[in-house]
Design a protein around this motif. Structure first.
Motif, mmCIF file in Angstrom:
data_model
loop_
_atom_site.group_PDB
_atom_site.id
_atom_site.type_symbol
_atom_site.label_atom_id
_atom_site.label_comp_id
_atom_site.label_asym_id
_atom_site.label_seq_id
_atom_site.Cartn_x
_atom_site.Cartn_y
_atom_site.Cartn_z
ATOM 1 N N ASP A 11 0.881 -1.174 -0.190
ATOM 2 C CA ASP A 11 0.195 -0.085 -0.037
ATOM 3 C C ASP A 11 0.979 1.088 0.029
ATOM 4 O O ASP A 11 2.166 1.153 0.444
ATOM 5 C CB ASP A 11 -0.876 -0.031 1.364
ATOM 6 N N GLU A 13 -0.366 5.203 1.076
ATOM 7 C CA GLU A 13 -0.781 5.966 2.209
ATOM 8 C C GLU A 13 -0.380 5.370 3.546
ATOM 9 O O GLU A 13 -1.316 4.415 3.580
ATOM 10 C CB GLU A 13 -2.110 6.753 1.875
ATOM 11 N N GLY A 14 0.397 5.903 4.293
ATOM 12 C CA GLY A 14 0.273 5.100 5.754
ATOM 13 C C GLY A 14 1.293 4.024 5.940
ATOM 14 O O GLY A 14 1.572 3.469 6.945
ATOM 15 N N THR A 15 1.792 3.535 4.713
ATOM 16 C CA THR A 15 2.672 2.356 4.553
ATOM 17 C C THR A 15 4.142 2.768 4.126
ATOM 18 O O THR A 15 5.224 2.446 4.703
ATOM 19 C CB THR A 15 2.016 1.258 3.754
ATOM 20 N N ASP A 187 -1.471 -0.207 6.168
ATOM 21 C CA ASP A 187 -1.958 0.453 7.524
ATOM 22 C C ASP A 187 -3.193 0.227 7.677
ATOM 23 O O ASP A 187 -3.749 0.688 8.839
ATOM 24 C CB ASP A 187 -1.460 1.929 7.491
HETATM 25 MG MG LIG Z 1 -2.958 3.110 3.335
#
Ligand SMILES: [Mg+2]
Ligand SMILES: CSCCC(=O)C(=O)COP(=O)(O)O
Length: 237
Positions: A11, A13-15, A187
């Motif tokens: 992934d 975003e956030g990863t 995430d």
């Molecule tokens: Mg994400």
């Protein structure tokens, strides 16, 4: 039969990138430029197709361009993972990456691990709600240079929604590696649940930016540095 991991799907975003980079840099960049972009390029077949798809998704085929732009901006505010919106965002970000307004910042541990895993022969893939164009732009314009060559392929929501298991089944089919040989990093517990239901191995990235849904049973780590890519497990630290 080997049970080792052969392919890793990540992934964004956030990863590999912070939520803040996507929410506070990318999304406002597209939101602010959407009216001018539609005015200047709304007549081109590619943009017109996405605008019409957004109208269809909204269930309001008669929306004029101004009302549609307002609707798309609301969807950005709501973080809607609507495929036509994501396609339009990618086209706007293309201008920003090309003129130097945008440079992607990634977590350093992710960059190091992706380079190592690529050198070690793992097949690397991206699965993001951002369009394939947006993914290629992001990895092509990072503060660490062009990382696109590290990847074997890119998947977006044209393959299917990230919260549904059949999307991961389609990705496994496309990759050509059985599910137990594919590790998915995200995430989002909902995404990890869907991937696991499709037979993939899963690890949750807990970057401390957002609270992960409690009570999940996925292995979890705050850094790619703690991931044993071969076993698909989090190494003891
Ligand atoms: Mg994400
Ligand atoms: C390709 S970068 C922009 C990512 C994006 O638009 C997004 O909505 C984030 O989704 P992800 O699936 O990467 O969490």
């Amino acid at each position: 039969m080997t049970r080792d991991v052969r392919a890793i799907v990540i992934d964004i975003e956030g990863t590999v990138s912070s939520i803040a980079f996507v929410r506070d840099v990318l999304f406002p960049y597209a939101r602010d430029r959407l009216p001018g972009f539609v005015a200047a390029r709304g007549h081109t077949p590619e943009v017109r197709r996405q605008l019409d798809a957004a109208r269809a998704l909204a269930g309001e085929p008669e929306l004029d361009d101004a009302a549609l732009v307002a609707r798309l901006q609301r969807w950005i505010d709501e973080d809607r993972k609507a495929t036509p919106l994501k396609a339009l965002q990618g086209l706007i970000w293309a201008d920003g990456y090309e003129n130097g307004d945008l440079v992607a910042t990634l977590y350093p541990d992710a960059v190091t691990a992706l380079r190592t895993w690529h050198a070690d022969g793992f097949a690397l893939y991206v699965y993001s709600s951002g369009s394939v164009l947006a993914q290629k732009l992001l990895f092509g314009h990072t503060s660490e240079g062009d990382l696109q060559p590290l990847f074997n392929g890119f998947f977006d929501t044209t393959t299917g929604p990230k919260l549904e298991a059949p999307s991961y089944e389609a990705i496994v089919d496309a990759i050509g590696v059985p599910g137990h040989g594919v590790l998915f990093l995200s995430d989002s517990i909902g995404e990890l649940d869907a991937a696991r239901a499709a037979g993939l191995r899963t690890i949750a990235l807990d970057r401390g930016e957002a609270v992960l849904r409690s009570g999940h049973t996925h292995a979890s780590t705050d850094s790619f540095a703690h991931i044993d890519a071969r076993t698909g497990e989090v190494a003891a630290v």
